[in-house]
Design an enzyme around this catalytic site. Sequence first.
Site, PDB file in Angstrom:
ATOM      1  N   GLU A 188       0.890  -1.220   0.141  1.00  0.00           N
ATOM      2  CA  GLU A 188       0.076  -0.132  -0.026  1.00  0.00           C
ATOM      3  C   GLU A 188       0.878   1.111   0.011  1.00  0.00           C
ATOM      4  O   GLU A 188       1.341   1.761   1.135  1.00  0.00           O
ATOM      5  CB  GLU A 188      -0.973  -0.176   1.058  1.00  0.00           C
ATOM      6  CG  GLU A 188      -1.904  -1.197   1.411  1.00  0.00           C
ATOM      7  CD  GLU A 188      -2.893  -1.253   0.035  1.00  0.00           C
ATOM      8  OE1 GLU A 188      -3.184  -0.118  -0.471  1.00  0.00           O
ATOM      9  OE2 GLU A 188      -3.489  -2.141  -0.190  1.00  0.00           O
ATOM     10  N   CYS A 222      -1.866   9.402   2.459  1.00  0.00           N
ATOM     11  CA  CYS A 222      -1.485   8.783   1.290  1.00  0.00           C
ATOM     12  C   CYS A 222      -2.588   9.181   0.004  1.00  0.00           C
ATOM     13  O   CYS A 222      -2.322   9.075  -1.133  1.00  0.00           O
ATOM     14  CB  CYS A 222      -1.254   7.587   1.356  1.00  0.00           C
ATOM     15  SG  CYS A 222      -2.580   6.442   1.880  1.00  0.00           S
TER      16      CYS A 222
END
Length: 469
Positions: A188, A222
């Site tokens: 991720e 993010c």
Amino acid sequence: MEWRRQQLRALLALMEENKDLFIEALRNDLYKHPFESLMMEIDFVCNEIISALNNLASWMAPEKVNKGLVNLADDCFIKKEPLGVVLIISPWNYPVQLLFSPMVGALAAGNCIVLKPSDLAPNTSELIETLIPKYMDSECIRVYPGGTEEASELLEQRFDHIFFTGNPNNGRAVMAAAAANLTPVTLELGGKCPVYVDSNCNLEVVAQRIIWGKLLNAGQSCVAPDYVMCGYDIQEHLFEKMKIAVQKFYGDRTGDSECYGRIVNDQHHQRLKSLLSRQKATYGGLIDDSQRMISPAIVIDVKPGDPLMEEEIFGPILPLVPVNGPEEAVEIINNREKPLTLYIFSHNKRLVQHFLSETSSGGVCINDTMTHVALESLPFGGVGESGMGHYHGKFSFDTFSHHRSVMWKSLALESVNSIRYPPYTEKNLRKLQWLMKKTLKRGGVLSFLPFIILGVFLLICSLDADSYF
């Protein structure tokens, strides 16, 4: 199943009984307001746990699969099994959510787990290290604290799966280490998440939703909007609405707001200062070194080759990139690495579909920012440079499960099965080809024809009526 339920309930108790301690640790590490700590970290994880408990039986149940004529009498299914021992490495920006959310899936799938929290959120990491042995099965779940050296030591070990959240450079290092043992990975990662704003929108609403998503956790997310593309004709108007949104959310003096976070450490603070020294903010960008605070900075008239467009910003700096319409915006997106998320603001469904068909990203959120992450029925993950694999809800369970194929045949009907045995004959080959051949789907009554044919075939074979062929 009972062990899995026990551990999920124990994790839920850990979260609910220590909310105040987590809130305090997150405040000390990142100056997060309790509202953000609960919404984006603690309650997020609790909801994931409750969903797993509510759905565990159905997730674990054998999954029946479609079968053709050859296997119609067989029992064919997918059995979900634990992978074994898994490693979860989490970052510092959401140190509760990004450690425990994948852990929920790993527990639901029945795995043993090694947790590696980030040393850059030391208060939260220390709290996790203290609480896990008190609540969880210590024979199956361990915390391995420390920094880069300890992470490297862990990666030398053999695991059955590694789940890593962090930046692409560290993701490459994790993947290289995993390759030595052929260990599968979920990465991720991040990237520059673009926003496109169409001219037909309510720019006040758009500005508020972009500024909210950008400045959560002081921009250290993010999936935070990284840069905003809009037409030249609306850039100034959007800029003014964004300034109003910043002042509405945080007041005239952002540094005095209890709702505004801080940069995690001096290294990242200096990196962001360097960006602002290379490209001056049009609005904001005030710096307080003593608090590691950078007030929200908006920069207009940014070009694709400017310093702010070189790397993921990961902080409270927002470039506005004017473009000559959606085609140029699509070109800018496609000339870069695939982002973790694409944001589109528009009432024009055809324009939205154009972005969906002509670009690639881990996810897409239309007319909002960040909120898609909270819907567990949507897989969350990247593509290309922004990551591989996905999780949340059942997707987490599947990530940490081995999908074992099972075909359970009967020892009956040997006269049918014998046509595949040597000695091979043209007659048996024709039978097999006829039985195995796939045809295009038909609608209506004709869709039942294969079952009728199969019944006739089995009857013929049982009578050994070779003359029919």
